[in-house]
Write a protein that holds these residues in place. Structure first.
Motif, PDB file in Angstrom:
ATOM      1  N   SER A 170       4.625   7.687  -0.439  1.00 39.41           N
ATOM      2  CA  SER A 170       5.576   6.732   0.127  1.00 39.41           C
ATOM      3  C   SER A 170       4.931   5.369   0.307  1.00 39.41           C
ATOM      4  N   HIS A 171       5.785   4.357   0.305  1.00 35.64           N
ATOM      5  CA  HIS A 171       5.324   2.975   0.471  1.00 35.64           C
ATOM      6  C   HIS A 171       5.068   2.699   1.951  1.00 35.64           C
ATOM      7  N   VAL A 172       3.995   1.995   2.232  1.00 30.33           N
ATOM      8  CA  VAL A 172       3.665   1.602   3.601  1.00 30.33           C
ATOM      9  C   VAL A 172       3.980   0.117   3.747  1.00 30.33           C
ATOM     10  N   PRO A 173       4.944  -0.245   4.597  1.00 28.68           N
ATOM     11  CA  PRO A 173       5.321  -1.660   4.736  1.00 28.68           C
ATOM     12  C   PRO A 173       4.137  -2.506   5.212  1.00 28.68           C
ATOM     13  N   GLU A 174       4.069  -3.724   4.724  1.00 29.04           N
ATOM     14  CA  GLU A 174       3.028  -4.649   5.160  1.00 29.04           C
ATOM     15  C   GLU A 174       3.260  -5.032   6.619  1.00 29.04           C
ATOM     16  N   GLN A 175       2.167  -5.109   7.384  1.00 29.02           N
ATOM     17  CA  GLN A 175       2.254  -5.501   8.775  1.00 29.02           C
ATOM     18  C   GLN A 175       1.136  -6.471   9.105  1.00 29.02           C
ATOM     19  N   ASP A 176       1.347  -7.216  10.163  1.00 27.04           N
ATOM     20  CA  ASP A 176       0.295  -8.082  10.678  1.00 27.04           C
ATOM     21  C   ASP A 176      -0.590  -7.214  11.562  1.00 27.04           C
ATOM     22  N   TRP A 177      -1.611  -6.592  10.934  1.00 30.32           N
ATOM     23  CA  TRP A 177      -2.425  -5.611  11.658  1.00 30.32           C
ATOM     24  C   TRP A 177      -3.225  -6.261  12.779  1.00 30.32           C
ATOM     25  N   VAL A 178      -3.635  -7.515  12.596  1.00 29.80           N
ATOM     26  CA  VAL A 178      -4.374  -8.205  13.658  1.00 29.80           C
ATOM     27  C   VAL A 178      -3.500  -8.340  14.902  1.00 29.80           C
ATOM     28  N   ARG A 179      -2.257  -8.828  14.691  1.00 32.53           N
ATOM     29  CA  ARG A 179      -1.351  -8.998  15.822  1.00 32.53           C
ATOM     30  C   ARG A 179      -1.000  -7.649  16.454  1.00 32.53           C
ATOM     31  N   MET A 201       0.839  -1.196   0.000  1.00 29.01           N
ATOM     32  CA  MET A 201       0.000   0.000   0.000  1.00 29.01           C
ATOM     33  C   MET A 201       0.877   1.251   0.000  1.00 29.01           C
ATOM     34  N   PHE A 202       0.282   2.366  -0.444  1.00 31.86           N
ATOM     35  CA  PHE A 202       1.020   3.625  -0.540  1.00 31.86           C
ATOM     36  C   PHE A 202       0.193   4.755   0.075  1.00 31.86           C
ATOM     37  N   GLU A 203       0.898   5.695   0.701  1.00 29.17           N
ATOM     38  CA  GLU A 203       0.199   6.835   1.285  1.00 29.17           C
ATOM     39  C   GLU A 203       0.607   8.129   0.607  1.00 29.17           C
ATOM     40  N   LEU A 204      -0.395   8.957   0.376  1.00 29.59           N
ATOM     41  CA  LEU A 204      -0.206  10.288  -0.187  1.00 29.59           C
ATOM     42  C   LEU A 204      -0.333  11.284   0.956  1.00 29.59           C
ATOM     43  N   SER A 205       0.717  12.066   1.197  1.00 29.42           N
ATOM     44  CA  SER A 205       0.727  13.031   2.298  1.00 29.42           C
ATOM     45  C   SER A 205       0.603  14.446   1.764  1.00 29.42           C
ATOM     46  N   LEU A 206      -0.291  15.219   2.391  1.00 29.64           N
ATOM     47  CA  LEU A 206      -0.548  16.594   1.974  1.00 29.64           C
ATOM     48  C   LEU A 206      -0.488  17.516   3.177  1.00 29.64           C
ATOM     49  N   MET A 207      -0.147  18.780   2.926  1.00 29.50           N
ATOM     50  CA  MET A 207      -0.254  19.823   3.945  1.00 29.50           C
ATOM     51  C   MET A 207      -1.373  20.758   3.505  1.00 29.50           C
ATOM     52  N   CYS A 208      -2.357  20.960   4.387  1.00 27.78           N
ATOM     53  CA  CYS A 208      -3.522  21.756   4.001  1.00 27.78           C
ATOM     54  C   CYS A 208      -3.873  22.771   5.085  1.00 27.78           C
ATOM     55  N   PRO A 209      -4.293  23.960   4.687  1.00 27.48           N
ATOM     56  CA  PRO A 209      -4.791  24.925   5.666  1.00 27.48           C
ATOM     57  C   PRO A 209      -6.174  24.499   6.167  1.00 27.48           C
ATOM     58  N   GLU A 210      -6.571  25.088   7.249  1.00 31.87           N
ATOM     59  CA  GLU A 210      -7.806  24.702   7.942  1.00 31.87           C
ATOM     60  C   GLU A 210      -9.035  24.722   7.038  1.00 31.87           C
ATOM     61  N   ASP A 211      -9.151  25.736   6.174  1.00 34.58           N
ATOM     62  CA  ASP A 211     -10.371  25.886   5.380  1.00 34.58           C
ATOM     63  C   ASP A 211     -10.424  24.965   4.163  1.00 34.58           C
ATOM     64  N   ARG A 212      -9.395  24.126   3.965  1.00 34.23           N
ATOM     65  CA  ARG A 212      -9.376  23.216   2.809  1.00 34.23           C
ATOM     66  C   ARG A 212      -9.571  21.749   3.219  1.00 34.23           C
TER      67      ARG A 212
END
Length: 302
Positions: A93-102, A1-12
């Motif tokens: 950025s890439h999000v490493p796979e994890q054992d989310w249940v554990r 999975m991949f995450e998109l990171s943004l910086m946004c002002p309050e009104d957006r």
């Protein structure tokens, strides 16, 4: 999975979050970009109340996508929108796979209510000192034993219910109503301590379903349903909600308490004690019976 990171002002924040949702983001989270700095700003107020703002003055918005291609496409589509003015792309950025249940399970350990009464997730062994226990897994409904309000209610149940196991005759909990039952943890606790007839009600059908399943897992008998299933009077009425609904429910809850019965209320902040006492004064005299981490337990005998 991949995450998109943004910086946004309050009104957006709202427009960007809605757009990311429409672009098939798996999840969208918003956090204070100035957290743990001198510029950090409190946003959320009292539990159960709406936040005073849509976002922080500088918010970091993170959207999770199934593929890098989807994240990059979302980045490109957002960049040309009018509402994206003032926003900044921090990166993909890439999000490493994890054992989310554990990982999730590791966050929930057995919870001590009293030295011999514990709340224990099903994936944990019972502590050797646990003479009584409730097996309960975190789920959609509120009430896993980790919140101070739940622990205080269970301590009250254990203290009063134990009196009926010491040869003193009938169980002092008597007929019990758990109003706003959530996971059913308080109703199950009452049954574990010998309550003979337990009703658990909630306005959320999912909570009712959760209560039924948790009662079965703990091998206790109770009746779960919507609020209209609460009928007559009870020796013990429990309500772990929040101060505002507790004020509104004062006539109804007091009407369910039998003469000589106990009313037990939680979900109340220390500073709200006097307003709850005033709201319930026409029927009972509430007193603070317990406190923990800024929360209080209030009880009364009718």
């Amino acid at each position: 999975m991949f995450e998109l990171s943004l910086m946004c002002p309050e009104d957006r924040i709202e427009a960007v979050s809605d757009a990311l949702d429409a672009l098939d983001a798996l999840s969208v989270s918003v956090e204070d970009a100035d957290a743990q700095t001198d510029a950090e700003r409190e946003l959320f107020g009292e539990p159960g109340m709406p936040p005073p703002k849509e976002g922080w003055q500088r918010s970091r918005v993170v959207a999770l996508f199934a593929s890098e291609e989807a994240a990059r496409e979302a980045q490109q589509l957002l960049a040309v929108q009018d509402f994206f003015a003032g926003c900044q792309v921090l990166g993909v950025s890439h999000v490493p796979e994890q054992d989310w249940v554990r990982l999730t399970q590791s966050q929930f350990a057995p919870v001590e209510i009293t030295p011999d009464f514990w709340i224990v997730p099903t994936w944990h062994e019972l502590p050797p000192q646990a003479l009584r226990s409730i097996r309960l897994d975190p789920g959609l409904a509120f009430g896993t034993g980790t919140h101070p309000t739940t622990r205080m209610c269970l301590r009250w149940i254990a203290r009063h219910g134990a009196q009926g196991t010491s040869g003193s005759g009938s169980n002092p909990l008597g007929r019990v109503l758990d109003y706003g039952c959530g996971s059913g943890i308080l109703a199950i606790g009452a049954a574990k301590f010998g309550a003979t007839d337990v009703d658990a009600v909630d306005i959320d059908p999912a909570a009712v379903d959760s209560t039924v399943l948790n009662a079965q897992a703990n091998e206790v008998q109770l009746h779960a349903g919507l609020p209209d299933k609460a009928t007559g009077t009870y020796q013990t009425v429990l309500a772990n909600i929040l101060a505002t609904p507790l004020r509104v429910l004062a006539p109804l809850l007091c009407g369910h308490v039998a003469p000589g019965g106990n009313l037990v209320l939680a979900g109340i902040l220390e500073r709200q004690a006097s307003e709850l006492q005033e709201a319930y004064a026409p029927w009972v005299a509430l007193e603070v019976a317990d406190s923990e981490d800024g929360w209080i337990l209030m009880t009364a005998r009718r």
